[in-house]
Enzyme design. Structure first.
Site, PDB file in Angstrom:
ATOM      1  N   ILE A 175     -30.796   3.787  18.811  1.00  0.00           N
ATOM      2  CA  ILE A 175     -31.153   3.147  17.540  1.00  0.00           C
ATOM      3  C   ILE A 175     -29.969   3.104  16.578  1.00  0.00           C
ATOM      4  O   ILE A 175     -30.016   2.400  15.551  1.00  0.00           O
ATOM      5  CB  ILE A 175     -32.355   3.872  16.883  1.00  0.00           C
ATOM      6  CG1 ILE A 175     -33.123   2.937  15.932  1.00  0.00           C
ATOM      7  CG2 ILE A 175     -31.916   5.138  16.167  1.00  0.00           C
ATOM      8  CD1 ILE A 175     -33.810   1.798  16.612  1.00  0.00           C
ATOM      9  N   ARG A 176     -28.897   3.809  16.896  1.00  0.00           N
ATOM     10  CA  ARG A 176     -27.688   3.727  16.071  1.00  0.00           C
ATOM     11  C   ARG A 176     -27.104   2.317  16.110  1.00  0.00           C
ATOM     12  O   ARG A 176     -26.348   1.935  15.215  1.00  0.00           O
ATOM     13  CB  ARG A 176     -26.648   4.748  16.544  1.00  0.00           C
ATOM     14  CG  ARG A 176     -27.036   6.189  16.231  1.00  0.00           C
ATOM     15  CD  ARG A 176     -26.018   7.159  16.798  1.00  0.00           C
ATOM     16  NE  ARG A 176     -24.701   6.948  16.219  1.00  0.00           N
ATOM     17  CZ  ARG A 176     -24.309   7.444  15.054  1.00  0.00           C
ATOM     18  NH1 ARG A 176     -25.149   8.161  14.326  1.00  0.00           N
ATOM     19  NH2 ARG A 176     -23.087   7.226  14.602  1.00  0.00           N
ATOM     20  N   ARG A 208     -48.416   7.694  15.556  1.00  0.00           N
ATOM     21  CA  ARG A 208     -49.362   7.872  14.444  1.00  0.00           C
ATOM     22  C   ARG A 208     -50.743   7.375  14.849  1.00  0.00           C
ATOM     23  O   ARG A 208     -51.761   7.884  14.367  1.00  0.00           O
ATOM     24  CB  ARG A 208     -48.904   7.084  13.218  1.00  0.00           C
ATOM     25  CG  ARG A 208     -47.627   7.582  12.562  1.00  0.00           C
ATOM     26  CD  ARG A 208     -47.371   6.817  11.279  1.00  0.00           C
ATOM     27  NE  ARG A 208     -48.390   7.117  10.268  1.00  0.00           N
ATOM     28  CZ  ARG A 208     -48.602   6.392   9.180  1.00  0.00           C
ATOM     29  NH1 ARG A 208     -47.874   5.293   8.965  1.00  0.00           N
ATOM     30  NH2 ARG A 208     -49.524   6.729   8.314  1.00  0.00           N
ATOM     31  N   ARG A 219     -22.023   1.908  25.753  1.00  0.00           N
ATOM     32  CA  ARG A 219     -22.985   2.726  26.501  1.00  0.00           C
ATOM     33  C   ARG A 219     -22.859   2.615  28.018  1.00  0.00           C
ATOM     34  O   ARG A 219     -23.387   3.465  28.738  1.00  0.00           O
ATOM     35  CB  ARG A 219     -24.412   2.363  26.069  1.00  0.00           C
ATOM     36  CG  ARG A 219     -24.666   2.538  24.578  1.00  0.00           C
ATOM     37  CD  ARG A 219     -24.298   3.926  24.080  1.00  0.00           C
ATOM     38  NE  ARG A 219     -24.635   4.094  22.659  1.00  0.00           N
ATOM     39  CZ  ARG A 219     -24.474   5.216  21.979  1.00  0.00           C
ATOM     40  NH1 ARG A 219     -23.968   6.287  22.583  1.00  0.00           N
ATOM     41  NH2 ARG A 219     -24.794   5.293  20.692  1.00  0.00           N
TER      42      ARG A 219
END
Length: 302
Positions: free
Chosen positions: A111-112, A124, A223
């Site tokens: 998510i960076r 949730r 990555r």
């Protein structure tokens, strides 16, 4: 199991449906649509949708530069020119949407890369599955003694067994307590949004991740690199295989200029010129720090 029976049924159903379209499609990418490709022990990636192809990159570039591209004889040559000279916007004309199942600690690294659209499975509203990433024995490494953010040698024997047992027992104990907090018989139980905070970072989550090709290449450059953490690198490797079938000319240029290329500083280029003239250059005479010199030697394979 990376893909649940319900998800597999959905995939099978989606792959039986076709829709007529006038937009550009790519046979290699059509073959990937909806298929799930296993990553790690419980993870996967799958293509949900895509837009554009190699020709879309060239079309956008020619609109942008007009007569300036007339000397380029073919699309592949133009794409290589764009990649070589760091032109980014033409690559933004292509987009891909992926469904990814991954451990939470990998998601926090992922998510960076903030240049994508993300929608994550919500703990949730829903209860997370009892699925944890447990490293295979050949990926159970000690801390590196030369790199504060890297791995060293493999753990072996009793030490490897001890660590694996801790990982497995802690994961399951945390999940047992998670279940007890949200569903104790005869009690209301804790809200799911609070109970989730007790779960370990190796539990699996899922998200839809949509990104344009320019930013995807940036993700893959970092990555899919050999120095990236293994657990995110395997996702990048799986995505790379899909991208190579989607935009083969663009991926070939990316592989050549980014993955297989190297960026040199003015000082490093000066050292190469001196070496070509026959001068012996050392770290002390190079003008580089020890770290820069070490990376320079790796780049030129000294």
């Amino acid at each position: 199991m990376p893909v649940s029976p319900e998800q597999q049924a959905e995939i099978d159903d989606l792959r039986t449906q076709t829709s007529p379209t006038l937009r550009a499609t790519v046979p290699g990418m059509e073959a990937h649509l909806y298929k799930a490709y296993d990553v790690l022990d419980h993870g996967f990636i799958r293509v949900i949708d895509y837009m554009g192809d190699d020709s879309a990159i060239c079309q956008a570039a020619r609109v942008s530069y007009g007569k300036g591209t007339k000397s380029v004889q073919n699309d592949e040559g133009l794409i290589r020119y764009l990649m070589r000279h760091w032109h980014s916007t033409p690559f933004e004309m292509c987009e891909i949407k992926l469904h990814v199942k991954l451990p939470v600690f990998v998601a926090r690294q992922w998510i960076r890369h903030r240049t994508a659209n993300v929608n994550e499975y919500s703990a949730r509203y829903s209860i997370l599955d009892r699925e944890f990433y447990i490293p295979a024995p050949d990926h159970l490494n000690a801390q590196s003694v030369v790199n504060n953010q890297g791995r060293g040698g493999l753990l072996e024997g009793e030490e490897a067994a001890r660590v694996l047992e801790i990982l497995k027992s802690d994961s399951n104990r945390a999940y047992d307590h998670y279940e007890q907090m949200i569903s104790v018989e005869g009690q209301d139980g804790l809200a799911r949004e609070l109970a989730r905070m007790n779960l370990p970072a190796n539990i699996y989550t899922q998200w839809y991740w949509k990104v344009d090709l320019h930013n995807l290449f940036h993700f893959l450059r970092l990555r899919a690199d050999a120095h990236a953490q293994y657990e995110i690198r395997v996702y990048a490797d799986a995505i790379s295989k899909v991208v190579a079938d989607w935009v083969p000319a663009a991926y070939g240029a990316f592989e050549d200029y980014r993955l297989g290329g190297a960026t040199m500083s003015h000082t490093a280029l000066d050292c190469i010129r001196r070496m070509l003239k026959g001068e012996e250059v050392t770290q002390e005479t190079s003008g580089m720090s020890k770290g820069e010199w070490r990376e320079f030697q790796v780049a030129i394979k000294v």
